[in-house]
Design an enzyme around this catalytic site. Structure first.
Site, PDB file in Angstrom:
ATOM      1  NE  ARG A  69      -3.513  -2.406   0.133  1.00 24.45           N
ATOM      2  CZ  ARG A  69      -3.280  -3.690  -0.460  1.00 24.45           C
ATOM      3  NH1 ARG A  69      -2.063  -3.772  -1.053  1.00 24.45           N
ATOM      4  NH2 ARG A  69      -4.069  -4.521  -0.271  1.00 24.45           N
ATOM      5  CD  GLU A 121      -5.702   1.018   2.665  1.00 29.64           C
ATOM      6  OE1 GLU A 121      -6.005   0.755   1.362  1.00 29.64           O
ATOM      7  OE2 GLU A 121      -5.402   0.146   3.229  1.00 29.64           O
ATOM      8  CB  SER A 180      -9.493  -1.184   4.214  1.00 31.96           C
ATOM      9  OG  SER A 180      -9.969  -2.165   3.995  1.00 31.96           O
TER      10      SER A 180
END
Length: 351
Positions: A161, A343, A239
């Site tokens: 990520r 995130e 998320s």
């Protein structure tokens, strides 16, 4: 390019949160996008680039500068399987295009909201697949040099990520090239256990591309991860926290804390994450720290379908969301000694 003053930004985000921008432009071509970025930089004006807005948390005060909505729309698919897309193309449209052409490489990334240009920034991934596996080139405008450039995967710094694009405004992603594969109409090997169970196959097997896409879309809808105006569980940034990657020593400490809290025999999820490291599940930690699906009494709550999604129930402010995020983050740290990391990208907001 036309622009609007004091333009609301909340409608451009999947959370539907955030204050206005001083000025808002919409760039329909790459030339327009580069021109407005150059002009902002020449005048020292703060700049915010907005793609699909699905990974963006904007503060209640908004953005005191120029916001640019990236609305470039061109894409091509070559006979060799090279799928090339402008940054503003809707990501799931590209996945649908790839699957329809019988090409593998992004099928397990079906249903992810947002734009093509955002995928390398976040190294978007789901159900055992990441865009880093198929990206062959990223076309960028380098704000430091004032020139266009081509970055190959080794220059993109892809990791879990993350990439060189995230947290650094040097590069503006203009176009992304994905090298897809002809696997005879079959998907990449199924890596994710949940997907394998839903498909009724063993991990490592391949399935028809359409089956892979349909299954992932079904799994995502069940978690409120496919945007739906009428479903407040989808008013999220996906998320909110990444799955923690721990050193072996940190994971050993986590195991001790889990046993103390949940009893002997309780084990936290464990996934390989490179030598000396392990990845665990943020959702598992959140739930066992006392934050179940639907947690909260205010206008921002944990999704009723997915523990990792923090949602706007329709009347929330950004500060409501941040207050909930702090509660969850601090609760997990107190219970298990693990620091959760957000995130989404924050603009004018912080935890």
């Amino acid at each position: 390019m036309e622009h609007r003053a004091d333009a609301p930004l909340a409608p451009l985000t999947s959370l539907r949160l955030g204050g206005p921008a001083r000025r808002l432009y919409e760039a329909a071509t790459t030339a327009e996008l580069v021109a407005v970025v150059r002009d902002a930089d020449d005048h020292g004006t703060p700049l915010l680039l907005v793609g699909g807005g699905s990974n963006l948390v904007i503060g209640d005060e908004g953005f005191d500068g120029i916001a640019v909505r990236i609305a470039t729309k061109g894409h091509t698919l070559s006979p060799s399987g090279l799928l090339s897309s402008d940054a503003g193309v809707r990501w799931d449209h590209l996945v649908e295009t790839a699957v329809g052409a019988g090409l593998a490489g992004v099928e397990f990334l079906s249903g992810i909201p947002g734009s093509a240009g955002a995928t390398p920034i976040q190294n978007v991934g789901a159900y055992g697949q990441e865009v880093a596996e198929t990206i062959s080139l990223v076309e960028v405008y380098d704000r430091r040099t004032g020139r266009m450039d081509l970055l190959d995967p080794s220059e993109c710094g892809f990791s879990y990520r993350d990439s060189v694009f995230k947290g650094d405004d040097r590069y503006v992603v203009l176009r992304v090239h994905f090298q897809l594969r002809d696997e005879g109409g079959l998907s990449a090997p199924v890596r994710y256990a949940e997907t394998a169970r839903a498909l009724g196959v063993e991990q490592g097997e391949r399935v028809p591309l359409a089956a892979a896409r349909d299954t992932v879309l079904g799994l995502r809808r069940g978690k409120g991860m496919v945007l739906d105006e009428a479903d407040h569980d989808t008013w999220s940034a996906g998320s909110f926290f990444t799955n923690p990657i721990l050193t072996d020593a940190q994971f050993a400490d986590l195991r001790v804390r889990v046993a103390e809290r949940l009893g002997d025999g309780a084990e936290p999820p464990h996934f390989p994450a490179g030598e000396g490291h392990a990845k665990t599940s943020a959702a598992w930690l959140i739930e066992r720290a006392g934050f179940p699906k639907g947690h909260g009494t205010g206008p921002a709550r944990i999704s009723t379908k997915h523990t990792l999604a923090l949602t706007n129930r329709g009347s929330a402010k950004t500060e409501d969301l941040l207050s909930l995020a702090r509660e969850v983050r601090d609760g997990v740290r107190e219970a298990f000694g693990v620091e959760l990391v957000n995130e989404p990208v924050f603009v004018g907001a912080e935890l």
